[in-house]
Motif scaffolding. Structure first.
Motif, PDB file in Angstrom:
ATOM      1  N   VAL A 140     -37.829  27.215  -7.991  1.00  0.00           N
ATOM      2  CA  VAL A 140     -36.375  27.032  -8.014  1.00  0.00           C
ATOM      3  C   VAL A 140     -35.889  26.561  -6.649  1.00  0.00           C
ATOM      4  CG1 VAL A 140     -34.143  28.188  -8.326  1.00  0.00           C
ATOM      5  CG2 VAL A 140     -36.035  28.712  -9.878  1.00  0.00           C
ATOM      6  N   SER A 141     -36.466  27.105  -5.585  1.00  0.00           N
ATOM      7  CA  SER A 141     -36.085  26.682  -4.238  1.00  0.00           C
ATOM      8  C   SER A 141     -36.417  25.213  -4.006  1.00  0.00           C
ATOM      9  CB  SER A 141     -36.791  27.543  -3.187  1.00  0.00           C
ATOM     10  OG  SER A 141     -36.378  28.879  -3.298  1.00  0.00           O
ATOM     11  N   GLU A 142     -37.576  24.778  -4.476  1.00  0.00           N
ATOM     12  CA  GLU A 142     -37.945  23.365  -4.355  1.00  0.00           C
ATOM     13  C   GLU A 142     -36.982  22.495  -5.158  1.00  0.00           C
ATOM     14  OE1 GLU A 142     -42.030  23.054  -5.571  1.00  0.00           O
ATOM     15  OE2 GLU A 142     -42.727  24.261  -3.881  1.00  0.00           O
ATOM     16  N   HIS A 143     -36.621  22.956  -6.331  1.00  0.00           N
ATOM     17  CA  HIS A 143     -35.685  22.206  -7.166  1.00  0.00           C
ATOM     18  C   HIS A 143     -34.308  22.128  -6.489  1.00  0.00           C
ATOM     19  CE1 HIS A 143     -34.207  20.369 -10.795  1.00  0.00           C
ATOM     20  NE2 HIS A 143     -33.256  21.275 -10.899  1.00  0.00           N
ATOM     21  N   LEU A 144     -33.902  23.204  -5.839  1.00  0.00           N
ATOM     22  CA  LEU A 144     -32.635  23.199  -5.102  1.00  0.00           C
ATOM     23  C   LEU A 144     -32.649  22.144  -4.000  1.00  0.00           C
ATOM     24  CD1 LEU A 144     -31.621  26.936  -4.664  1.00  0.00           C
ATOM     25  CD2 LEU A 144     -30.204  25.107  -5.557  1.00  0.00           C
ATOM     26  N   ARG A 145     -33.739  22.079  -3.267  1.00  0.00           N
ATOM     27  CA  ARG A 145     -33.844  21.068  -2.209  1.00  0.00           C
ATOM     28  C   ARG A 145     -33.750  19.663  -2.799  1.00  0.00           C
ATOM     29  NH1 ARG A 145     -37.147  25.059  -0.082  1.00  0.00           N
ATOM     30  NH2 ARG A 145     -39.050  24.281  -1.019  1.00  0.00           N
ATOM     31  N   PHE A 146     -34.406  19.450  -3.926  1.00  0.00           N
ATOM     32  CA  PHE A 146     -34.332  18.156  -4.603  1.00  0.00           C
ATOM     33  C   PHE A 146     -32.887  17.836  -4.990  1.00  0.00           C
ATOM     34  CE2 PHE A 146     -33.900  16.141  -8.776  1.00  0.00           C
ATOM     35  CZ  PHE A 146     -34.378  14.878  -8.494  1.00  0.00           C
ATOM     36  N   LEU A 147     -32.188  18.805  -5.583  1.00  0.00           N
ATOM     37  CA  LEU A 147     -30.809  18.580  -6.018  1.00  0.00           C
ATOM     38  C   LEU A 147     -29.887  18.298  -4.841  1.00  0.00           C
ATOM     39  CD1 LEU A 147     -30.421  21.343  -8.747  1.00  0.00           C
ATOM     40  CD2 LEU A 147     -30.523  18.870  -9.114  1.00  0.00           C
ATOM     41  N   GLU A 148     -30.072  19.028  -3.753  1.00  0.00           N
ATOM     42  CA  GLU A 148     -29.232  18.809  -2.581  1.00  0.00           C
ATOM     43  C   GLU A 148     -29.452  17.413  -1.995  1.00  0.00           C
ATOM     44  OE1 GLU A 148     -30.363  22.278  -0.406  1.00  0.00           O
ATOM     45  OE2 GLU A 148     -28.813  23.508  -1.365  1.00  0.00           O
ATOM     46  N   LYS A 149     -30.717  16.964  -1.995  1.00  0.00           N
ATOM     47  CA  LYS A 149     -31.016  15.619  -1.514  1.00  0.00           C
ATOM     48  C   LYS A 149     -30.400  14.571  -2.443  1.00  0.00           C
ATOM     49  CE  LYS A 149     -34.818  12.546  -0.361  1.00  0.00           C
ATOM     50  NZ  LYS A 149     -36.256  12.334  -0.382  1.00  0.00           N
ATOM     51  N   LYS A 150     -30.517  14.800  -3.739  1.00  0.00           N
ATOM     52  CA  LYS A 150     -29.957  13.864  -4.718  1.00  0.00           C
ATOM     53  C   LYS A 150     -28.441  13.805  -4.585  1.00  0.00           C
ATOM     54  CE  LYS A 150     -30.456  11.015  -8.070  1.00  0.00           C
ATOM     55  NZ  LYS A 150     -31.069   9.725  -7.825  1.00  0.00           N
ATOM     56  N   LYS A 151     -27.817  14.939  -4.338  1.00  0.00           N
ATOM     57  CA  LYS A 151     -26.366  14.972  -4.164  1.00  0.00           C
ATOM     58  C   LYS A 151     -25.946  14.140  -2.954  1.00  0.00           C
ATOM     59  CE  LYS A 151     -22.500  18.070  -3.550  1.00  0.00           C
ATOM     60  NZ  LYS A 151     -22.049  19.421  -3.333  1.00  0.00           N
ATOM     61  N   GLU A 152     -26.693  14.235  -1.869  1.00  0.00           N
ATOM     62  CA  GLU A 152     -26.407  13.424  -0.682  1.00  0.00           C
ATOM     63  C   GLU A 152     -26.537  11.935  -0.998  1.00  0.00           C
ATOM     64  OE1 GLU A 152     -28.881  14.603   2.599  1.00  0.00           O
ATOM     65  OE2 GLU A 152     -28.230  16.690   2.449  1.00  0.00           O
ATOM     66  N   GLU A 153     -27.579  11.568  -1.738  1.00  0.00           N
ATOM     67  CA  GLU A 153     -27.774  10.171  -2.114  1.00  0.00           C
ATOM     68  C   GLU A 153     -26.618   9.673  -2.977  1.00  0.00           C
ATOM     69  OE1 GLU A 153     -31.550  10.042  -4.065  1.00  0.00           O
ATOM     70  OE2 GLU A 153     -32.656  10.557  -2.247  1.00  0.00           O
ATOM     71  N   LEU A 154     -26.196  10.495  -3.921  1.00  0.00           N
ATOM     72  CA  LEU A 154     -25.083  10.108  -4.781  1.00  0.00           C
ATOM     73  C   LEU A 154     -23.791   9.958  -3.981  1.00  0.00           C
ATOM     74  CD1 LEU A 154     -25.763  12.304  -7.926  1.00  0.00           C
ATOM     75  CD2 LEU A 154     -25.768   9.805  -7.836  1.00  0.00           C
ATOM     76  N   GLN A 155     -23.596  10.820  -2.987  1.00  0.00           N
ATOM     77  CA  GLN A 155     -22.394  10.722  -2.167  1.00  0.00           C
ATOM     78  C   GLN A 155     -22.397   9.429  -1.362  1.00  0.00           C
ATOM     79  OE1 GLN A 155     -19.639  12.789  -2.205  1.00  0.00           O
ATOM     80  NE2 GLN A 155     -18.794  11.080  -1.054  1.00  0.00           N
TER      81      GLN A 155
ATOM     82  N   GLU B  74     -23.919   6.669  -2.213  1.00  0.00           N
ATOM     83  CA  GLU B  74     -23.673   5.603  -3.188  1.00  0.00           C
ATOM     84  C   GLU B  74     -22.188   5.548  -3.548  1.00  0.00           C
ATOM     85  OE1 GLU B  74     -24.738   4.692  -7.824  1.00  0.00           O
ATOM     86  OE2 GLU B  74     -26.281   5.660  -6.607  1.00  0.00           O
ATOM     87  N   TYR B  75     -21.579   6.708  -3.747  1.00  0.00           N
ATOM     88  CA  TYR B  75     -20.155   6.761  -4.069  1.00  0.00           C
ATOM     89  C   TYR B  75     -19.323   6.157  -2.938  1.00  0.00           C
ATOM     90  CZ  TYR B  75     -15.652   8.557  -5.614  1.00  0.00           C
ATOM     91  OH  TYR B  75     -14.341   8.652  -6.028  1.00  0.00           O
ATOM     92  N   ASP B  76     -19.657   6.546  -1.713  1.00  0.00           N
ATOM     93  CA  ASP B  76     -18.936   6.013  -0.556  1.00  0.00           C
ATOM     94  C   ASP B  76     -19.050   4.491  -0.485  1.00  0.00           C
ATOM     95  OD1 ASP B  76     -18.227   8.601   0.109  1.00  0.00           O
ATOM     96  OD2 ASP B  76     -19.760   8.789   1.686  1.00  0.00           O
ATOM     97  N   PHE B  77     -20.247   3.991  -0.739  1.00  0.00           N
ATOM     98  CA  PHE B  77     -20.468   2.538  -0.713  1.00  0.00           C
ATOM     99  C   PHE B  77     -19.603   1.852  -1.767  1.00  0.00           C
ATOM    100  CE2 PHE B  77     -22.623  -1.107  -2.614  1.00  0.00           C
ATOM    101  CZ  PHE B  77     -22.691  -1.951  -1.522  1.00  0.00           C
ATOM    102  N   TRP B  78     -19.673   2.322  -3.009  1.00  0.00           N
ATOM    103  CA  TRP B  78     -18.959   1.654  -4.100  1.00  0.00           C
ATOM    104  C   TRP B  78     -17.449   1.832  -4.007  1.00  0.00           C
ATOM    105  CZ3 TRP B  78     -20.802  -2.170  -6.678  1.00  0.00           C
ATOM    106  CH2 TRP B  78     -22.198  -2.288  -6.837  1.00  0.00           C
ATOM    107  N   SER B  79     -17.014   2.902  -3.375  1.00  0.00           N
ATOM    108  CA  SER B  79     -15.555   3.095  -3.255  1.00  0.00           C
ATOM    109  C   SER B  79     -14.946   2.124  -2.249  1.00  0.00           C
ATOM    110  CB  SER B  79     -15.236   4.534  -2.882  1.00  0.00           C
ATOM    111  OG  SER B  79     -15.744   4.850  -1.601  1.00  0.00           O
TER     112      SER B  79
END
Length: 67
Positions: A43-58, A60-65
């Motif tokens: 679960v801890s590894e999955h959390l790290r993955f999700l946090e990294k993915k969230k940063e990537e999405l942010q 991408e969002y900043d770029f497209w906005s």
């Protein structure tokens, strides 16, 4: 996909990630208090993955906005 749709989908993914992160942290807290392993490492590894993915999405969002 147009920019508005892309931004909307991006936000939806970010909201789902936030909910999943919260649920995963609760699961780790419960497992730790209960004295069980219950896949805390996984679960801890999955959390790290999700946090990294969230940063990537942010990013991408900043770029497209700005487009």
């Amino acid at each position: 996909m147009d920019v508005a749709t892309r931004l909307k989908k991006n936000r939806e993914y970010q909201e789902l990630i936030d909910k999943t992160i919260d649920a995963s942290r609760k699961m780790i807290d419960i497992a730790t208090r209960d004295g069980r392993e219950l896949g805390v490492r996984e679960v801890s590894e999955h959390l790290r993955f999700l946090e990294k993915k969230k940063e990537e999405l942010q990013k991408e969002y900043d770029f497209w906005s700005k487009v």
